[in-house]
Each structure stands twice: as structure tokens, then as C-alpha cells.
Design a protein around this motif. Structure first.
Motif, short mmCIF file in Angstrom:
data_model
loop_
_atom_site.label_atom_id
_atom_site.label_comp_id
_atom_site.label_asym_id
_atom_site.label_seq_id
_atom_site.Cartn_x
_atom_site.Cartn_y
_atom_site.Cartn_z
N LEU A 94 -0.69 -44.21 -16.80
CA LEU A 94 -0.59 -43.94 -14.53
C LEU A 94 -0.78 -43.13 -13.87
O LEU A 94 -1.89 -42.58 -12.72
N PHE A 95 -0.27 -41.67 -14.67
CA PHE A 95 -0.79 -40.20 -14.34
C PHE A 95 -2.13 -39.82 -13.85
O PHE A 95 -2.95 -39.30 -13.44
N ALA A 96 -2.81 -40.22 -15.62
CA ALA A 96 -4.19 -40.20 -16.01
C ALA A 96 -4.96 -40.34 -14.61
O ALA A 96 -5.72 -40.64 -14.12
N LEU A 97 -4.80 -42.26 -14.38
CA LEU A 97 -5.12 -43.24 -13.37
C LEU A 97 -5.21 -42.35 -12.20
O LEU A 97 -6.08 -42.46 -11.16
N ALA A 98 -4.21 -42.14 -11.89
CA ALA A 98 -3.72 -41.54 -9.78
C ALA A 98 -4.28 -40.18 -9.96
O ALA A 98 -5.48 -40.53 -9.21
N ALA A 99 -4.67 -39.26 -11.85
CA ALA A 99 -5.34 -38.26 -11.14
C ALA A 99 -7.11 -38.18 -10.97
O ALA A 99 -8.16 -37.55 -10.46
N GLY A 100 -7.31 -39.08 -11.71
CA GLY A 100 -8.75 -40.09 -11.54
C GLY A 100 -9.31 -40.12 -10.32
O GLY A 100 -10.38 -40.22 -10.11
N LEU A 101 -8.31 -41.27 -9.51
CA LEU A 101 -8.65 -41.36 -8.55
C LEU A 101 -8.99 -41.21 -7.34
O LEU A 101 -9.70 -40.41 -6.06
N GLY A 102 -7.50 -39.04 -7.74
CA GLY A 102 -7.61 -38.00 -6.69
C GLY A 102 -8.81 -37.61 -7.17
O GLY A 102 -9.47 -37.47 -5.87
N GLN A 160 6.71 -43.40 -22.14
CA GLN A 160 6.36 -42.68 -21.87
C GLN A 160 4.63 -42.86 -21.82
O GLN A 160 3.88 -41.76 -21.09
N VAL A 161 4.35 -43.76 -22.45
CA VAL A 161 2.61 -43.92 -22.39
C VAL A 161 1.90 -44.21 -21.50
O VAL A 161 1.33 -44.21 -20.34
N ALA A 162 3.37 -45.35 -21.10
CA ALA A 162 2.62 -45.82 -19.80
C ALA A 162 2.50 -45.15 -17.94
O ALA A 162 1.28 -45.09 -17.28
N ALA A 163 3.42 -43.99 -17.96
CA ALA A 163 3.81 -43.35 -17.56
C ALA A 163 2.57 -42.45 -17.35
O ALA A 163 1.97 -41.87 -16.48
N ALA A 164 2.23 -41.82 -18.67
CA ALA A 164 0.91 -40.96 -18.94
C ALA A 164 -0.24 -42.34 -19.11
O ALA A 164 -1.66 -41.37 -17.53
#
Length: 86
Positions: free
Chosen positions: A9-17, A3-7
Motif C-alpha cells: 500500500l505504501f509503495a502504491l501511494a508513493a508511486g501515485l505521488g 506488513q506485506v500489505a502495508a508495504a
């Protein structure tokens, strides 16, 4: 741990967006803001104008569809789609 890795990864994708959106705003700021305000890419006063058509060309219709022979219905037995057990 997953769950921490998914969170992350999601934060990285949101920051990139968000970074991509900000870069688009920086490069096309005037076009995007004018589109959001409803002016569009070409304001009314400076928009290109097209000339009216002098003579409209008639649509060429062929009778090719009418020349195609129609399919004849074939007599066949009707079978139920589902078995009786269903």
C-alpha cells in the motif's frame, strides 16, 4: 502478512505521488522551473506595474470600543485546581 500489505500500500501511494508530481511538471514545466530558478511567474521586465495611489483614504475610526462598559470584577472564593491527594 499485514506488513506485506502495508508495504504494498505504501509503495502504491508513493508511486501515485510520483506520478502526480511528474504530471504537474509536464503540464507546468516552464512555470515551475522559472520559480525554482528565482525568476517567478512574471520576470522583472514584463511584470505588471501598479500606479501610485493619488490620495490615501483616511481610516475611519469609531469610538465604539470605548463606549462598551467594562466588566466589573466579581468577588469569588479561590479554590485549588488540584485535589490534595494528587
Amino acid at each position: 502478512m499485514v506488513q506485506v500489505a502495508a508495504a504494498l500500500l505504501f509503495a502504491l501511494a508513493a508511486g501515485l505521488g510520483i506520478t502526480v508530481i511528474l504530471a504537474m511538471l509536464k503540464s507546468n514545466e516552464t512555470a515551475i522551473l522559472s520559480a525554482l530558478l528565482g525568476e517567478g511567474a512574471f520576470p522583472v521586465a514584463t511584470s505588471p506595474e501598479s500606479d501610485p495611489a493619488v490620495a490615501a483614504l483616511p481610516i475611519h475610526r469609531t469610538n465604539a470600543r470605548r463606549a462598551v462598559p467594562r466588566r466589573m470584577p466579581v468577588a469569588m472564593t479561590v479554590r485549588p485546581q488540584f485535589s490534595r491527594a494528587a
